[in-house]
Design an enzyme around this catalytic site. Structure first.
Site, PDB file in Angstrom:
ATOM      1  N   ASP A  21      97.151  32.980 -19.386  1.00 13.50           N
ATOM      2  CA  ASP A  21      97.960  34.179 -19.192  1.00 13.50           C
ATOM      3  C   ASP A  21      98.227  34.879 -20.527  1.00 13.50           C
ATOM      4  O   ASP A  21      98.300  34.225 -21.567  1.00 13.50           O
ATOM      5  CB  ASP A  21      99.285  33.764 -18.528  1.00 13.50           C
ATOM      6  N   HIS A  38      91.125  40.867 -22.140  1.00 11.90           N
ATOM      7  CA  HIS A  38      90.311  39.946 -21.333  1.00 11.90           C
ATOM      8  C   HIS A  38      89.056  39.529 -22.111  1.00 11.90           C
ATOM      9  O   HIS A  38      88.627  38.381 -22.038  1.00 11.90           O
ATOM     10  CB  HIS A  38      89.916  40.600 -20.002  1.00 11.90           C
ATOM     11  N   LEU A 133      81.069  17.533 -19.889  1.00 12.69           N
ATOM     12  CA  LEU A 133      82.333  18.116 -19.405  1.00 12.69           C
ATOM     13  C   LEU A 133      82.007  18.905 -18.141  1.00 12.69           C
ATOM     14  O   LEU A 133      80.955  19.538 -18.060  1.00 12.69           O
ATOM     15  CB  LEU A 133      82.901  19.073 -20.465  1.00 12.69           C
TER      16      LEU A 133
HETATM   17  C1  FPP Z   1      95.853  36.806 -17.367  1.00 15.09           C
HETATM   18  O1  FPP Z   1      96.270  37.734 -18.316  1.00 15.09           O
HETATM   19  C2  FPP Z   1      94.423  36.629 -17.362  1.00 15.09           C
HETATM   20  C3  FPP Z   1      93.595  36.941 -16.327  1.00 15.09           C
HETATM   21  C4  FPP Z   1      94.073  37.542 -15.070  1.00 15.09           C
HETATM   22  C5  FPP Z   1      92.148  36.745 -16.410  1.00 15.09           C
HETATM   23  C6  FPP Z   1      91.611  35.577 -17.183  1.00 15.09           C
HETATM   24  C7  FPP Z   1      90.215  35.888 -17.500  1.00 15.09           C
HETATM   25  C8  FPP Z   1      89.588  35.677 -18.672  1.00 15.09           C
HETATM   26  C9  FPP Z   1      90.202  34.940 -19.805  1.00 15.09           C
HETATM   27  C10 FPP Z   1      88.217  36.241 -18.810  1.00 15.09           C
HETATM   28  C11 FPP Z   1      87.106  35.325 -18.983  1.00 15.09           C
HETATM   29  C12 FPP Z   1      87.054  34.148 -18.104  1.00 15.09           C
HETATM   30  C13 FPP Z   1      85.975  33.306 -18.085  1.00 15.09           C
HETATM   31  C14 FPP Z   1      86.002  32.064 -17.244  1.00 15.09           C
HETATM   32  C15 FPP Z   1      84.766  33.589 -18.875  1.00 15.09           C
HETATM   33  P1  FPP Z   1      97.112  38.978 -17.841  1.00 15.09           P
HETATM   34  O2  FPP Z   1      96.190  40.141 -17.709  1.00 15.09           O
HETATM   35  O3  FPP Z   1      97.880  38.653 -16.608  1.00 15.09           O
HETATM   36  O4  FPP Z   1      98.061  39.177 -19.054  1.00 15.09           O
HETATM   37  P2  FPP Z   1      99.531  39.808 -19.024  1.00 15.09           P
HETATM   38  O5  FPP Z   1     100.386  38.872 -18.204  1.00 15.09           O
HETATM   39  O6  FPP Z   1      99.901  39.804 -20.470  1.00 15.09           O
HETATM   40  O7  FPP Z   1      99.427  41.182 -18.452  1.00 15.09           O
END
Ligand code: FPP
Length: 237
Positions: A21, A38, A133
């Site tokens: 997150d 992201h 893994l």
């Molecule tokens: C949460 O941050 C994150 C996500 C919803 C997406 C997670 C995805 C990645 C890290 C991209 C790559 C993944 C892989 C497996 C290659 P948020 O957008 O909710 O952050 P915020 O709470 O600060 O708005």
């Protein structure tokens, strides 16, 4: 009465699950679009896969990449995230195979776009022999949905008896993967957000203020140290 001394075990969790997150806030702090967060988050994924693969005893890493609730985000962000995932899968396949990392997917995969489903199938096949893994990418995943889908699967098989924990466990998305021992959530939020509801029944939790794009090997090590100091009683008193 003298208290029972707490037994401290120096052990590594076999299965670590992460709620990644804080990508959006990382980008906002830098005045960048959310998608840049992201993208940086994907780099953190790479770092953590590498660190996990070289940690003896750590066999499974589950990553919450896209939840069933994430469809409610602005369309451009959803499309950007899914396209980032597709690009990631295309560009990292050989490297993961080389490093003997197996990657499997968990969630309502059949509801994703056909081309992404094809990419996923190719990926799972190519990395199937990885023994260093196993990375479980939770994609279009929801913990409640996983339980509902498992029960419906049982019903479709014609099951009409008494449901047991074992039967539900055996009908989840990835029945061969053991329950997580440690769940990490970044960015200061202290919630489970519909992640691995069934599997994390006895998991330890580690919360950190670090935003996911800043999460590195040292942060993983801190979480593992925290786990090794915990005594798990499994409700036994
Ligand atoms: C949460 O941050 C994150 C996500 C919803 C997406 C997670 C995805 C990645 C890290 C991209 C790559 C993944 C892989 C497996 C290659 P948020 O957008 O909710 O952050 P915020 O709470 O600060 O708005």
């Amino acid at each position: 009465m003298a208290g029972v001394p707490i037994e401290r075990k120096a052990e590594t969790p076999s299965h670590v699950a992460i709620i990644m997150d804080g990508n959006g806030r990382w980008a906002l702090k830098k005045g960048l679009p959310r998608l840049a967060g992201h993208r940086e988050g994907a780099k953190a994924v790479e770092r953590i896969i590498r660190a996990a693969a070289s940690t003896p005893g750590l066999d499974y890493l589950s990553l919450f990449a896209f939840s069933t609730e994430n469809w409610r985000r602005p369309r451009a962000e959803v499309e950007g995230l899914l396209s980032l995932l597709k690009t990631y899968l295309r560009s990292k396949r050989d490297e993961l195979v080389e490093n003997r990392v197996r990657m499997v997917f968990s969630g309502r995969i059949d509801q994703l776009a056909e081309d992404l489903q094809d990419e996923i199938a190719l990926f799972e096949k190519a990395t199937a022999r990885g023994d260093q893994l196993t990375v479980v990418v939770c994609l279009n995943y929801g913990g409640r949905q996983e339980i509902v889908d498992g029960v419906n699967r049982l019903l479709r098989k014609g099951f009409a008896g008494e449901v047991t924990e074992e039967l539900i466990s055996a009908n989840l998305y990835r029945p061969g993967i053991p329950d997580p021992d440690l769940v990490i959530r970044t960015s200061g939020e202290v919630r489970i957000s519909n992640f691995l509801l069934w599997g994390s029944a006895y998991a330890e939790f580690f919360f950190t203020d670090t935003l996911w794009p800043d999460f590195g090997e040292e942060d993983l090590k801190k979480a593992l140290d925290h786990y090794s100091l915990r005594e798990r009683r499994y409700g036994a008193g």
